[in-house]
Design a protein around this motif. Structure first.
Motif, short mmCIF file in Angstrom:
data_model
loop_
_atom_site.label_atom_id
_atom_site.label_comp_id
_atom_site.label_asym_id
_atom_site.label_seq_id
_atom_site.Cartn_x
_atom_site.Cartn_y
_atom_site.Cartn_z
N LEU A 71 98.20 32.71 63.14
CA LEU A 71 97.69 33.58 64.20
C LEU A 71 96.68 34.59 63.66
O LEU A 71 95.67 34.88 64.30
N PHE A 72 96.97 35.10 62.47
CA PHE A 72 96.06 36.08 61.87
C PHE A 72 94.70 35.44 61.56
O PHE A 72 93.65 36.02 61.84
N VAL A 73 94.73 34.23 61.00
CA VAL A 73 93.48 33.53 60.69
C VAL A 73 92.71 33.20 61.97
O VAL A 73 91.49 33.39 62.04
N ASP A 74 93.42 32.74 62.99
CA ASP A 74 92.77 32.44 64.27
C ASP A 74 92.13 33.70 64.86
O ASP A 74 91.01 33.65 65.41
N HIS A 75 92.83 34.82 64.74
CA HIS A 75 92.31 36.09 65.25
C HIS A 75 91.03 36.49 64.51
O HIS A 75 90.04 36.90 65.14
N CYS A 76 91.05 36.35 63.20
CA CYS A 76 89.87 36.71 62.40
C CYS A 76 88.69 35.79 62.71
O CYS A 76 87.54 36.25 62.81
N GLN A 77 88.97 34.51 62.88
CA GLN A 77 87.90 33.57 63.21
C GLN A 77 87.29 33.88 64.58
O GLN A 77 86.07 33.80 64.75
N LYS A 78 88.14 34.25 65.52
CA LYS A 78 87.64 34.60 66.85
C LYS A 78 86.75 35.84 66.79
O LYS A 78 85.68 35.89 67.42
N ASP A 109 82.89 35.84 67.79
CA ASP A 109 82.42 36.76 68.84
C ASP A 109 81.28 37.63 68.32
O ASP A 109 80.27 37.84 69.01
N GLN A 110 81.43 38.15 67.10
CA GLN A 110 80.39 38.99 66.53
C GLN A 110 79.12 38.19 66.27
O GLN A 110 78.00 38.67 66.49
N ASN A 111 79.30 36.95 65.85
CA ASN A 111 78.15 36.08 65.61
C ASN A 111 77.39 35.82 66.91
O ASN A 111 76.15 35.81 66.93
N GLU A 112 78.12 35.63 67.99
CA GLU A 112 77.49 35.40 69.28
C GLU A 112 76.74 36.64 69.76
O GLU A 112 75.65 36.54 70.36
N ILE A 113 77.29 37.80 69.48
CA ILE A 113 76.60 39.05 69.85
C ILE A 113 75.26 39.15 69.12
O ILE A 113 74.23 39.48 69.72
N TYR A 114 75.28 38.86 67.83
CA TYR A 114 74.04 38.93 67.06
C TYR A 114 73.03 37.88 67.53
O TYR A 114 71.82 38.13 67.57
N ARG A 115 73.52 36.70 67.89
CA ARG A 115 72.62 35.66 68.39
C ARG A 115 71.95 36.10 69.69
O ARG A 115 70.74 35.88 69.89
N ASN A 116 72.72 36.72 70.57
CA ASN A 116 72.16 37.19 71.83
C ASN A 116 71.13 38.30 71.60
O ASN A 116 70.09 38.35 72.27
N GLN A 117 71.42 39.18 70.65
CA GLN A 117 70.47 40.23 70.32
C GLN A 117 69.17 39.64 69.77
O GLN A 117 68.07 40.11 70.11
N LEU A 118 69.31 38.62 68.93
CA LEU A 118 68.13 37.97 68.37
C LEU A 118 67.31 37.29 69.47
O LEU A 118 66.07 37.40 69.49
N ARG A 119 68.00 36.59 70.37
CA ARG A 119 67.29 35.93 71.47
C ARG A 119 66.54 36.95 72.33
O ARG A 119 65.40 36.71 72.75
#
Length: 265
Positions: A32-39, A43-53
């Motif tokens: 659960l901890f690993v899944d939480h960290c991956q999520k 999520d943070q990666n998607e935020i940065y991608r949206n900012q870049l777009r």
């Protein structure tokens, strides 16, 4: 349960130590901890991608070639971190394999002598491998290139007693002499370090080979029911190979980092 938990890296086990939930096992907590960290990471990666777009959409004549150039620049800037991250990820895999192999060995119900034999082999293999790769790393070092560039960089823009000398000719001669002496000293140190590493490597190689020979000779004197089983031997060989592979990977990563530093000098 304890064996299962050891499969997880210490960093994860330490984080879930204080999590209280009687309905799930420690192993499930780790998942659960690993899944939480991956999520969180995704999520943070998607935020940065949206900012870049968003930002690139407001740039006139923005092309895929420009985007590729930016990506290359970013990757070059993170070369050190990339090597370190890849190394950490690989070490988790090697750790996982280690724990799985130890578990497989214990499933064979080894006696105390067989357990100690396994531990000694792992210890001697580690010493043999780490000294081997340490020596290989030192062999790759070019003392002439390394010392010349590092010393000159130290002199550039750095005030010293030599800089305070008014006579230009004398100052240049002293600077040249300083560089030559420092180069010779560092070269000698590098050679001594390599010689010492080589002696240690041969020492631990001999020690490892002698232990292997001693154990196999001793095995012949034991009754068949007290000898290492074929499965034990197979698992042990895989574990020793994994130790060597792990240290080889660390050595390769260290060599890459050293090469990057050398190119910067």
């Amino acid at each position: 349960k304890d064996v299962d938990l050891k499969i997880w890296p210490f960093e994860i086990r330490s984080r879930i130590k204080h999590v209280e939930n009687a309905n799930i096992t420690d192993n499930e907590k780790c998942h659960l901890f690993v899944d939480h960290c991956q999520k969180k990471l995704n999520d943070q990666n998607e935020i940065y991608r949206n900012q870049l777009r968003y930002r690139t959409s407001h740039v006139m004549d923005y092309t895929s070639a420009m985007e590729l150039t930016i990506e290359n620049l970013v990757q070059q800037g993170f070369r050190y971190q990339r090597i370190e991250y890849d190394c950490r990820i690989a070490l988790v895999q090697y750790h996982y394999v280690d724990e799985i192999l130890k578990r497989q060995y214990l499933i064979e119900n080894p006696n105390e002598n067989q357990i100690q034999t396994f531990k000694r082999f792992c210890k001697f293999k580690y010493e043999e491998a780490i000294t081997k790769y340490h020596f290989n790393l030192l062999k790759q070092c070019n003392p002439e290139h390394f010392t010349l560039n590092s010393i000159r960089n130290q002199l550039i823009g750095k005030s010293s007693v030599i800089d305070s000398i008014q006579d230009v000719t004398v100052r240049k001669k002293l600077s040249k002499h300083y560089i030559e002496v420092a180069e010779q000293a560092k070269t000698v140190i590098m050679i001594l370090a390599r010689d010492t590493a080589e002696r240690k490597m041969h020492h631990y190689q001999t020690k490892y080979n002698m232990e292997m020979n001693r154990v196999w000779q001793y095995e012949k004197t034991l009754p068949p029911d007290q000898r290492l089983t074929p499965t034990m031997i197979h698992v042990m060989e895989k574990c020793l190979a994994n130790i060597d592979a792990r240290l080889e990977y660390i050595y390769k990563c260290t060599a890459k980092l050293f090469q990057l530093n050398t190119n910067v000098l």
